[in-house]
Write a protein that holds these residues in place. Structure first.
Motif, short mmCIF file in Angstrom:
data_model
loop_
_atom_site.label_atom_id
_atom_site.label_comp_id
_atom_site.label_asym_id
_atom_site.label_seq_id
_atom_site.Cartn_x
_atom_site.Cartn_y
_atom_site.Cartn_z
N ALA A 583 -70.58 -1.46 48.34
CA ALA A 583 -71.43 -0.33 47.92
C ALA A 583 -72.76 -0.90 47.45
N LEU A 584 -73.84 -0.19 47.80
CA LEU A 584 -75.18 -0.68 47.50
C LEU A 584 -76.08 0.48 47.09
N PHE A 585 -76.91 0.23 46.08
CA PHE A 585 -77.95 1.19 45.71
C PHE A 585 -79.20 0.41 45.32
N VAL A 586 -80.34 0.78 45.90
CA VAL A 586 -81.63 0.15 45.57
C VAL A 586 -82.64 1.26 45.38
N GLU A 587 -83.44 1.17 44.30
CA GLU A 587 -84.50 2.15 44.04
C GLU A 587 -85.79 1.42 43.68
N VAL A 588 -86.84 1.83 44.33
CA VAL A 588 -88.20 1.41 43.97
C VAL A 588 -88.96 2.68 43.63
N ALA A 589 -89.52 2.78 42.42
CA ALA A 589 -90.15 4.03 41.98
C ALA A 589 -91.50 3.75 41.33
N HIS A 590 -92.39 4.74 41.44
CA HIS A 590 -93.69 4.68 40.77
C HIS A 590 -93.92 5.99 40.06
N ALA A 591 -94.08 5.94 38.74
CA ALA A 591 -94.42 7.12 37.94
C ALA A 591 -95.92 7.14 37.72
N ASP A 598 -95.82 11.02 31.68
CA ASP A 598 -96.54 10.71 30.45
C ASP A 598 -97.39 9.45 30.59
N GLY A 599 -97.02 8.58 31.54
CA GLY A 599 -97.79 7.36 31.75
C GLY A 599 -97.44 6.76 33.09
N ASP A 600 -98.23 5.78 33.51
CA ASP A 600 -97.99 5.12 34.79
C ASP A 600 -97.08 3.91 34.58
N TYR A 601 -96.13 3.75 35.45
CA TYR A 601 -95.30 2.55 35.43
C TYR A 601 -94.60 2.41 36.78
N ASP A 602 -94.10 1.20 37.04
CA ASP A 602 -93.33 0.90 38.25
C ASP A 602 -91.94 0.43 37.84
N LEU A 603 -90.97 0.79 38.63
CA LEU A 603 -89.58 0.51 38.29
C LEU A 603 -88.85 -0.01 39.51
N LEU A 604 -87.98 -0.98 39.29
CA LEU A 604 -87.13 -1.52 40.35
C LEU A 604 -85.71 -1.62 39.81
N ALA A 605 -84.74 -1.07 40.54
CA ALA A 605 -83.35 -1.10 40.08
C ALA A 605 -82.44 -1.26 41.30
#
Length: 744
Positions: A583-591, A598-605
Motif C-alpha cells: 500500500a502506498l500514499f504520496v501527497e505533495v501540496a501547496h497552500a 491563512d499562509g503560504d506553505y509547502d507540504l510533502l507526506a
C-alpha cells in the motif's frame, strides 16, 4: 453445513415430508455407448452429505481396482459433485488429488480476493466498516437469498470440468450422469439430464439458506437432499439392472448429544431425510449392492477430514468386494472401458469470441475493458478466473459465471454471464469503532456508509459517510468518470469534528476539539485495480478549541486553501492483517493565501506498507514521513503515537512539524478461523518501531529517535478487526490497547 444453518432450514423441512412425486418415466438409454448385452446395466447412486461425500471417492477407487464398469452415475448434493467429476472422465486418483489440493474454505466463500477488487471498492474497505453489506433497492433494504452465491465454488467446478465444457447432453459424457435437485417453489424432485453441467451440480448442492437458489430452466432449484437424498428410483427409471447405492448421509444423534435447540432442529431434519433414504434402501433388490460407510462423528462441513472419509469409503466398499467382483470385467475389456470412459483434459482450445451478458446500466465496454482474455488466443483458465474475479470485484453482480460454447472453427466461444444483484447494487454498510487503554480512557464511534452505484452508463457513484461518537463525520463524494483512459472528476463536501489529546509527560492533561467544513474538487485518473492519481483543489473552514474540563479556551479559527497531487496504491490482501501486497500514499501540496489559506506553505507526506508471508508466518514493514518545506505551516501539526505508531504512547499524543516512523511487524496465524468454513483468522504477533516528531527539521537525526515495541493478539472477524496489545517505549512508557473495528 446444515447444522450451522438449521434455523434457516426449519421452515423448509416440511418439503421432505411432502408426498413423493409421481414415478419418473423411464429415461432413454444413452445412444453414444450402449451397454453390451452380455452384462447387466450398472448404475452408481451417490447420496448427499456435505464433506462426508469424500467417502464416495474411496468407493470409486475400489470400483476401479475391481474393474467394475458403471453405465450411469446418479448423485444428490455432494454426491452429484463427486459423481459429475467421475462421469466427466476423471479417475479416482484425480478425485483424491482434487480433495487434497482444493482450499475448501476459499471455495465456500464469495469474497473476491482483495487484490482483484476495483480500487474504489478497496477504498470502501474502511477500518470502521463491517464486512456485511445490505442491499439498497429503491427505498427498501434487502438481503441476499442465501449466505453464499457460490461464485468461487462454481469457478472451481468450471476448472475441473473444462474438458467437457461444451457437452450439454449428460448422456454424452464419458459416463452418463444425472443430478437431483429440488424445486423450492413446488417441492418437487427435479432430475437434471442436460444443459450446463456445472449449473446442474450447483443446483443439486444449493443448501437453502447457505447457498442462493439456482435458476435453471424456469425453475428455482435447491439441494436435492430435500426431495431425494439417495435417488435409487432415478437409476431404476433409467433402466439400471444393478444399483450400487452409497449412503453417507447423517444419522440421528444419540440422546446425550442433543444439547441445544439447533441440535434438536438438526435432528428433526436428519430424521425426515433418513425416512426417504431408508425407503430407497428397502427398494434395493437381490442383485443390488448397498455400501454404507461408517462416517463416525464427521460433520458435513469437516473438509479437513477428507482423507479419513476417503479411507472410510474404501473400507466399506471392500466389505462387499466379493459382490462387486461379480460385476468385474476381464482386463482387456476393462482397458477398453477405461479408454472410453476416462479422459485426460485436452489441450486448451482457442477462444474465437468473447461475449458478456449483463443486466446493469453500465456500458458493456466498461466491463470488457476489465478482461485479460481476448479472442484469438488459447483459453487460459487461470487468466479467465482473474477476469471473472475483477468483474465480480466491482460489487455489482450477484454472480459472474461463464460457459464454453462450440465455435465455428473448432475453438470455443466464451459466454460470460454477469447477473446483477437482485437485492440491489447499491449497498449500506455499518461499522463500530471502540478503543480502550484499560485505564479509563474509552472512545467509541458508530459509522455507516451508503454507496449508490451505476448511476450512469460510465459508472458514476455517490458515496456518503456518517459517523457519530468521539469522532463525528458527515461527507459525500460524487465520482464521475468521463472520456477514456480512466479519467474522472470527484467533487466532495464534508464536515468533521474530532477531539485530539494534549499530552504532558505521557499523560493526557486536556484535549482540543477540531471542527471543520470542507469542499474539494479532484481531477483524477484510475490506474487499474491497484491505484489512482488525483490533482485537486481543497478549501476548509475550521475552528480549534481547547477543552479543559467543563471550561474551554477561546476558539482559534483557521482557513485552509491548497492544491495537491496525491498518488494512491493498494494491492494488500487485507487492510487489518495483511499477509501479502503493498500500500502506498504520496501527497505533495501547496497552500496559498490566494486560495484562502491563512499562509503560504509547502507540504510533502507519504507512507508505504508491504507484507510477505511464509506459510503461517508474516512480516509487515512500513515507513511513514511528513514534513513542511517552508517556514510557515498548517495550524495543526503532524501527529504520532499509539499502537504500532510508537507503541506504549498515547494515541496521537506526539505532535510536530516533521514526522518520521519505521516499523517491522511479525505475526503468526494461530488457526484456520472460528469454524471449518468460516475464515476469521487469529493472529499472535509483535512489533519493533522507531520514529519521532520534531518542530525543526534540523533536530531530526538518529540521536533523537524514540524506539518502541509491542506484542498483540488479533482476530479478523466479520465485525472488523479486534486487537488486544501491550506496548512499551525505550524510555519506560507503557500502555495497554484494545481496539475493535480499527485497522493498523
Amino acid at each position: 453445513m446444515r447444522s450451522a444453518l438449521v434455523a434457516l432450514l426449519l421452515p423448509l423441512a416440511l418439503l421432505v415430508s411432502l408426498p413423493a412425486a409421481a414415478e419418473d418415466p423411464p429415461l432413454p438409454l444413452p445412444v453414444s455407448d450402449p451397454v453390451p448385452a452380455e452384462r447387466p446395466r450398472v448404475a452408481l447412486v451417490l447420496s448427499g452429505g456435505g464433506a462426508r461425500g469424500a467417502a464416495h471417492v474411496g468407493v470409486i477407487e475400489v470400483l476401479e481396482e475391481l474393474r467394475v464398469p458403471v453405465d450411469l452415475v446418479v448423485g444428490t448434493s455432494m454426491g452429484a459433485v463427486v459423481g459429475a467429476l467421475w462421469a466427466s472422465g476423471l479417475d479416482a486418483a484425480d478425485l483424491k488429488r482434487i480433495l487434497a489440493e482444493t482450499d475448501w474454505r476459499e471455495a465456500f466463500s464469495d469474497r473476491t480476493p482483495r487484490q482483484h477488487l476495483a480500487f474504489r471498492r478497496k477504498q470502501d474497505d474502511d477500518s470502521l466498516l463491517m464486512k456485511v453489506r445490505l442491499g439498497v433497492q429503491g427505498k427498501r433494504i434487502r438481503m441476499p437469498l442465501g449466505a453464499l452465491q457460490g461464485q468461487r465454488l462454481e469457478l472451481v467446478f468450471r476448472r475441473l470440468t473444462a474438458h467437457v465444457a461444451t457437452v450439454d447432453d449428460f448422456d454424452r459424457l464419458p459416463i452418463p450422469f444425472r443430478a437431483v435437485a429440488t424445486d423450492i417453489v413446488s417441492g418437487e424432485k427435479v432430475v437434471l439430464a442436460g444443459g450446463d453441467l456445472v449449473t446442474a451440480i450447483r443446483a443439486s448442492l444449493a443448501v437453502p439458506g447457505a447457498f442462493a437458489p439456482v435458476e435453471y430452466q424456469d425453475r428455482l432449484l435447491v439441494d436435492g437432499g430435500l426431495a431425494d437424498n439417495l435417488p435409487v428410483d432415478v437409476a431404476r427409471a433409467w433402466g439400471a439392472e444393478v444399483v450400487i447405492a452409497v449412503d453417507i448421509s447423517a444419522q440421528p444423534l444419540p440422546r446425550e448429544k442433543l444439547l441445544s435447540a439447533l441440535q434438536i432442529g438438526d435432528q428433526m431434519l436428519t430424521i425426515l431425510m433418513r425416512r426417504d433414504t431408508e425407503r430407497q434402501l428397502t427398494e434395493l433388490g437381490a442383485r443390488d449392492i448397498a455400501i454404507l460407510p461408517d462416517m463416525g462423528e464427521m460433520t458435513s462441513v469437516d473438509f479437513s477430514a477428507a482423507a479419513d472419509a476417503v479411507a472410510r469409503g474404501e473400507r466399506a466398499a471392500r466389505e462387499v468386494a466379493g459382490r462387486l467382483a461379480a460385476l468385474s470385467l476381464p482386463p482387456d475389456r476393462w482397458a477398453r472401458w477405461q479408454e472410453r470412459h476416462t479422459q485426460r483434459p485436452a489441450a486448451a482450445p482457442d477462444v474465437e469470441e468473447v461475449r458478456i451478458g449483463h443486466d446493469t446500466r453500465l456500458a458493456t465496454s466498461i466491463l470488457t475493458a476489465r478482461l485479460e482474455t481476448r479472442p484469438g488466443r488459447p483459453l487460459d483458465t487461470a487468466a479467465l478466473e482473474r477476469d471473472l474475479a475483477r468483474l465480480y470485484g466491482t460489487e455489482l453482480f450477484e454472480k459472474v459465471g461463464y460457459e464454453l460454447l462450440p465455435g465455428e472453427a473448432g475453438g470455443v466461444v466464451l459466454d460470460i454471464e454477469a447477473r446483477r444483484k437482485r437485492w440491489g447494487t447499491s449497498y449500506l454498510r455499518f461499522g463500530l469503532g471502540l478503543a480502550d487503554d484499560l485505564e479509563g480512557d474509552t472512545q467509541w464511534s458508530l459509522g455507516a456508509r451508503l454507496n449508490l452505484l451505476e448511476l450512469t452508463p460510465r459508472g458514476a457513484e455517490l458515496r456518503t459517510d456518517l459517523r457519530i461518537g468521539e469522532e463525528q463525520l458527515l461527507g459525500s463524494e460524487l465520482y464521475l468518470p468521463f472520456g477514456g483512459a480512466g479519467l474522472f472528476f470527484a467533487p466532495r463536501l464534508g464536515y468533521a469534528r474530532q477531539d485530539v489529546p494534549l499530552v504532558v509527560d505521557g499523560d493526557v492533561v486536556s484535549r482540543y476539539r477540531r471542527e471543520a467544513f470542507g469542499a474539494a474538487l479532484d481531477l483524477g485518473r484510475s490506474l487499474g485495480d491497484w491505484g489512482e492519481l488525483r490533482l485537486g483543489l481543497e478549501r476548509d473552514w475550521g475552528t480549534l478549541r481547547l477543552q479543559t474540563g467543563s471550561r474551554s479556551g477561546q476558539p482559534l479559527d483557521f482557513d485552509e486553501g491548497k492544491v495537491y497531487l496525491r498518488l494512491f496504491g493498494d494491492t494488500l490482501d487485507s487492510v487489518a492483517y495483511p499477509t501479502s501486497g503493498h500500500a502506498l500514499f504520496v501527497e505533495v501540496a501547496h497552500a496559498d493565501e490566494a486560495l484562502g489559506a491563512d499562509g503560504d506553505y509547502d507540504l510533502l507526506a507519504g507512507r508505504w506498507q508491504g507484507a510477505q508471508s511464509w506459510g503461517r508466518h508474516t512480516l509487515v514493514a512500513a515507513l511513514e514521513g511528513a514534513t513542511v518545506l517552508s517556514d510557515l505551516g498548517p495550524r495543526e501539526p503532524f501527529r504520532l503515537g499509539g499502537f504500532l505508531r510508537l507503541s506504549g504512547t498515547v494515541p496521537d499524543g506526539l505532535f510536530g512539524r516533521h514526522l518520521g516512523l519505521a516499523r517491522l511487524v511479525y505475526k503468526r496465524r494461530l488457526g484456520g478461523g472460528l469454524g471449518r468454513l468460516v475464515d476469521a483468522p487469529l493472529y499472535l504477533g509483535g512489533s519493533l518501531e522507531a520514529g519521532n516528531v520534531w518542530e525543526r527539521r534540523s533536530a531530526a537525526d538518529l540521536d533523537t529517535l524514540r524506539f518502541a515495541g509491542s506484542v498483540f493478539v488479533g482476530l479478523d472477524s466479520a465485525l472488523g478487526p479486534a486487537t488486544f496489545a501491550w506496548g512499551r517505549t525505550d524510555d519506560g512508557e507503557d500502555r495497554w490497547y484494545f481496539y475493535l473495528g480499527r485497522a493498523f
